[in-house]
Design an enzyme around this catalytic site. Structure first.
Site, PDB file in Angstrom:
ATOM      1  N   ASN A 218      26.061  -4.771  19.352  1.00  0.00           N
ATOM      2  CA  ASN A 218      24.828  -5.555  19.367  1.00  0.00           C
ATOM      3  C   ASN A 218      25.029  -6.743  20.309  1.00  0.00           C
ATOM      4  OD1 ASN A 218      22.554  -7.059  18.885  1.00  0.00           O
ATOM      5  ND2 ASN A 218      23.061  -7.533  16.743  1.00  0.00           N
TER       6      ASN A 218
ATOM      7  N   LYS B 245      22.873  -8.821  21.395  1.00  0.00           N
ATOM      8  CA  LYS B 245      21.995  -9.968  21.132  1.00  0.00           C
ATOM      9  C   LYS B 245      21.430 -10.482  22.464  1.00  0.00           C
ATOM     10  CE  LYS B 245      24.631 -10.689  16.978  1.00  0.00           C
ATOM     11  NZ  LYS B 245      25.072 -11.546  15.912  1.00  0.00           N
TER      12      LYS B 245
ATOM     13  N   HIS C 241      17.540  -6.724  11.471  1.00  0.00           N
ATOM     14  CA  HIS C 241      18.738  -7.551  11.643  1.00  0.00           C
ATOM     15  C   HIS C 241      18.456  -8.930  11.052  1.00  0.00           C
ATOM     16  CE1 HIS C 241      21.890  -9.959  13.427  1.00  0.00           C
ATOM     17  NE2 HIS C 241      22.553  -8.825  13.603  1.00  0.00           N
TER      18      HIS C 241
ATOM     19  N   GLU D  79      19.116 -11.828  11.949  1.00  0.00           N
ATOM     20  CA  GLU D  79      18.614 -12.855  12.879  1.00  0.00           C
ATOM     21  C   GLU D  79      17.115 -12.689  13.115  1.00  0.00           C
ATOM     22  OE1 GLU D  79      21.594 -12.231  15.893  1.00  0.00           O
ATOM     23  OE2 GLU D  79      23.083 -13.165  14.570  1.00  0.00           O
TER      24      GLU D  79
ATOM     25  N   GLU E 249      25.417  -6.040   6.527  1.00  0.00           N
ATOM     26  CA  GLU E 249      25.850  -7.199   7.308  1.00  0.00           C
ATOM     27  C   GLU E 249      25.658  -8.469   6.477  1.00  0.00           C
ATOM     28  OE1 GLU E 249      25.939  -6.463  11.783  1.00  0.00           O
ATOM     29  OE2 GLU E 249      23.913  -7.069  11.297  1.00  0.00           O
TER      30      GLU E 249
ATOM     31  N   GLY F 162      28.892 -13.798  13.035  1.00  0.00           N
ATOM     32  CA  GLY F 162      29.144 -14.813  14.049  1.00  0.00           C
ATOM     33  C   GLY F 162      29.921 -16.013  13.542  1.00  0.00           C
TER      34      GLY F 162
ATOM     35  N   SER G 217      31.581 -10.364  12.099  1.00  0.00           N
ATOM     36  CA  SER G 217      32.875 -10.826  12.613  1.00  0.00           C
ATOM     37  C   SER G 217      33.933  -9.727  12.666  1.00  0.00           C
ATOM     38  CB  SER G 217      33.373 -12.039  11.815  1.00  0.00           C
ATOM     39  OG  SER G 217      32.468 -13.122  11.953  1.00  0.00           O
TER      40      SER G 217
END
Ligand code: PGA
Length: 252
Positions: free
Chosen positions: A13, A15, A97, A99, A165, A171, A211
């Site tokens: 991904n 991003k 996702h 985010e 996730e 992150g 991560s």
């Protein structure tokens, strides 16, 4: 090495990172990596989809969008439709996702509609679920996962792949331990068995994201209900990404 019969899948991904030259170089290095012990799919930004899909067109590596609008076309500035993703060479798309859920206020219901839209265009939705740090602290991890999964699948897509996730691990450098990840994956597989039956649940790949790096991937993939990874930061470096993919193989 993955201890189950499901072929591992590793997604990268990207991003909102990388430019076209970076993407070209990345694909060259990835393809030079030879035969890989997992299915692989790259999720670049919209502006890079065509570049990546073209670079990977003679390979087994797939390309996917990071988001999809539920409608085919219309006045939706900044959005991308399933037909546009297919036109750019995609076969996958991320749905839900964290985010997107957080930055764009995407609801559970919208995510179900997006996953259904993906299927209409022959795209495989990779549906992401995961709890926040405070939900975990409050002992509400399973409740959150169950709400997200049932909302996505009730009258939702028949074909999909799932990613767990935990938001606190994305992150942050704070990976879930293999035991924490396994517990969540086993819970999700149990829910899938309730909703789809044992055979379908057993065949379903559930990826872990948050991560993941070349150092922790082998321990994570050794857990029986982990079937691969959705990798963010470490997927920007093709050598690290290849190392993670290789950790899914028997020679790792
Ligand atoms: P990360 O991101 O690997 O940088 O934690 C994972 C993801 O958001 O899919």
């Amino acid at each position: 090495m993955s201890p189950n019969q499901r072929r591992p899948l590793v997604g990268g991904n990207w991003k909102m990172h990388l430019l076209r030259d970076d993407a070209q170089r990345f694909c060259g290095t990835l393809l030079a990596g030879g035969v890989l012990p997992a299915d692989v799919v790259i999720f670049p930004s919209c502006t890079l989809l065509q570049t990546v899909a073209d670079a990977l067109s003679d390979s087994e590596v797939g390309c996917g969008g990071q988001d999809i609008h539920p409608e085919e076309r219309g006045a939706h500035t900044g959005d991308v439709s399933g037909s546009q993703l297919v036109d750019a060479g995609c076969s996958w798309v991320l749905c839900g996702h964290s985010e997107r859920r957080q930055d764009h206020g995407e609801s559970d219901d919208l995510i179900r509609q997006k996953a259904l839209s993906a299927l209409r265009y022959g795209l495989t939705p990779l549906i992401c679920v995961g709890e926040t740090h405070s939900e975990r602290q409050a002992g509400r991890t399973f409740e959150t996962l169950e709400r997200q999964l049932r909302a996505a699948l009730t009258e939702g897509p028949a074909t999909f792949t799932l990613a767990y996730e935990p938001i606190w691990a994305i992150g942050t450098g704070e990976t879930a331990t293999p035991e924490i990840a396994q517990e969540a994956h086993a819970f999700l597989r149990g829910l899938l068995a309730e909703m789809l039956g044992d055979i379908a649940a057993d065949a379903k790949r559930i990826l872990y994201g948050g991560s993941v790096n070349p150092q922790n991937a082998a321990d994570l993939i050794s857990k029986p209900d982990l079937d691969g990874f959705l990798v963010g930061g470490a997927s920007l470096d093709p050598e690290k990404f290849l190392a993670i993919i290789r950790s899914c193989g028997s020679d790792s």
